[in-house]
Design an enzyme around this catalytic site. Structure first.
Site, mmCIF file in Angstrom:
data_model
loop_
_atom_site.group_PDB
_atom_site.id
_atom_site.type_symbol
_atom_site.label_atom_id
_atom_site.label_comp_id
_atom_site.label_asym_id
_atom_site.label_seq_id
_atom_site.Cartn_x
_atom_site.Cartn_y
_atom_site.Cartn_z
ATOM 1 N N HIS A 18 -12.590 -14.007 -13.563
ATOM 2 C CA HIS A 18 -13.770 -14.515 -14.280
ATOM 3 C C HIS A 18 -13.741 -16.049 -14.333
ATOM 4 O O HIS A 18 -14.755 -16.708 -14.100
ATOM 5 C CB HIS A 18 -13.781 -14.002 -15.734
ATOM 6 C CG HIS A 18 -13.956 -12.526 -15.898
ATOM 7 N ND1 HIS A 18 -13.138 -11.767 -16.709
ATOM 8 C CD2 HIS A 18 -14.878 -11.666 -15.394
ATOM 9 C CE1 HIS A 18 -13.544 -10.504 -16.693
ATOM 10 N NE2 HIS A 18 -14.592 -10.412 -15.890
ATOM 11 N N LYS A 42 -20.163 1.050 -26.045
ATOM 12 C CA LYS A 42 -18.845 0.948 -25.406
ATOM 13 C C LYS A 42 -17.774 0.785 -26.470
ATOM 14 O O LYS A 42 -18.063 0.339 -27.577
ATOM 15 C CB LYS A 42 -18.809 -0.269 -24.471
ATOM 16 C CG LYS A 42 -19.534 -0.063 -23.161
ATOM 17 C CD LYS A 42 -19.200 -1.205 -22.208
ATOM 18 C CE LYS A 42 -19.934 -1.052 -20.889
ATOM 19 N NZ LYS A 42 -19.726 -2.218 -20.005
ATOM 20 N N ARG A 91 -16.819 -8.107 -6.458
ATOM 21 C CA ARG A 91 -15.472 -7.978 -5.915
ATOM 22 C C ARG A 91 -15.537 -7.180 -4.624
ATOM 23 O O ARG A 91 -15.513 -7.718 -3.538
ATOM 24 C CB ARG A 91 -14.543 -7.305 -6.925
ATOM 25 C CG ARG A 91 -14.101 -8.223 -8.042
ATOM 26 C CD ARG A 91 -13.468 -7.484 -9.164
ATOM 27 N NE ARG A 91 -14.364 -6.439 -9.651
ATOM 28 C CZ ARG A 91 -14.231 -5.790 -10.782
ATOM 29 N NH1 ARG A 91 -13.198 -6.031 -11.535
ATOM 30 N NH2 ARG A 91 -15.101 -4.884 -11.160
ATOM 31 N N SER A 129 -10.520 -6.338 -15.723
ATOM 32 C CA SER A 129 -10.041 -6.278 -17.110
ATOM 33 C C SER A 129 -9.348 -4.943 -17.353
ATOM 34 O O SER A 129 -8.336 -4.852 -18.052
ATOM 35 C CB SER A 129 -11.215 -6.432 -18.079
ATOM 36 O OG SER A 129 -11.871 -7.647 -17.864
#
Ligand code: PNS
Length: 163
Positions: A18, A42, A91, A129
């Site tokens: 990040h 979440k 990614r 993460s």
């Protein structure tokens, strides 16, 4: 006129991938808001405030960056902040479908908002993460994958979880 860009994400927690993206985006967009999404659907490991604090610490030496948080729709937050650009990192191919859908949905909801994609740096493309949290939980070495402030926070959080 300089465009104000938003780099939104969960940042649970921020990784070096990040941060690499923030540094590179700042070369193109001089003003950048890194925006931590608060999503009650979440269950993040870190509270919004903790995620903001880790980002602020990791980006303390960087000018042109503001760290903020938002709840609700990203397009509404972008409108409120008068931002015209969303930045997202890509990614691998696996990121693409979700990002493709989000970019189109955001564009439908707010046609003047553009999403810019940047490739994650090659030394970070396997870092997420999620994997960092997993490795840290089982005591693996995460140095170089996340900023030092996150290593300390993860250590403390995993200590809390195991007691
Ligand atoms: O780091 P993440 O979890 O991949 O980030 C996803 C994020 C926060 C950018 C996305 O879930 C988001 O924008 N959430 C805010 C709510 C919203 O606008 N949802 C509609 C997106 S199509």
């Amino acid at each position: 006129m300089d465009h104000l860009a938003i780099y939104p994400g969960s940042f649970d927690p921020v990784t070096c991938g990040h941060l690499d993206l923030v540094h590179r985006a700042l070369r193109v967009f001089p003003c950048l808001i890194v925006a931590v999404a608060i999503n009650p659907r979440k269950k993040p490991m870190f509270s919004p405030q903790e995620r903001v604090e880790m980002l602020r610490a990791a980006l303390a030496d960087e000018s042109g960056v503001e760290v903020d948080s938002f709840s609700g729709l990203l397009v509404d937050y972008a409108k409120a902040r008068k931002a015209s650009i969303i930045i997202r990192g890509l990614r691998a191919l696996s990121d693409f479908e979700n990002e493709f859908q989000m970019a189109h949905m955001n564009h439908r909801l707010s046609p003047t908002l553009e999403t810019f994609f940047m490739m994650t740096g090659q030394e970070h493309f396997y870092v997420s993460s999620q994997t960092v949290k997993e490795v840290a939980f089982f005591g693996g070495d995460i140095s170089g994958l996340v900023p030092d402030v996150v290593i300390e926070k993860l250590r403390a959080k995993n200590g809390e979880l195991s007691t």
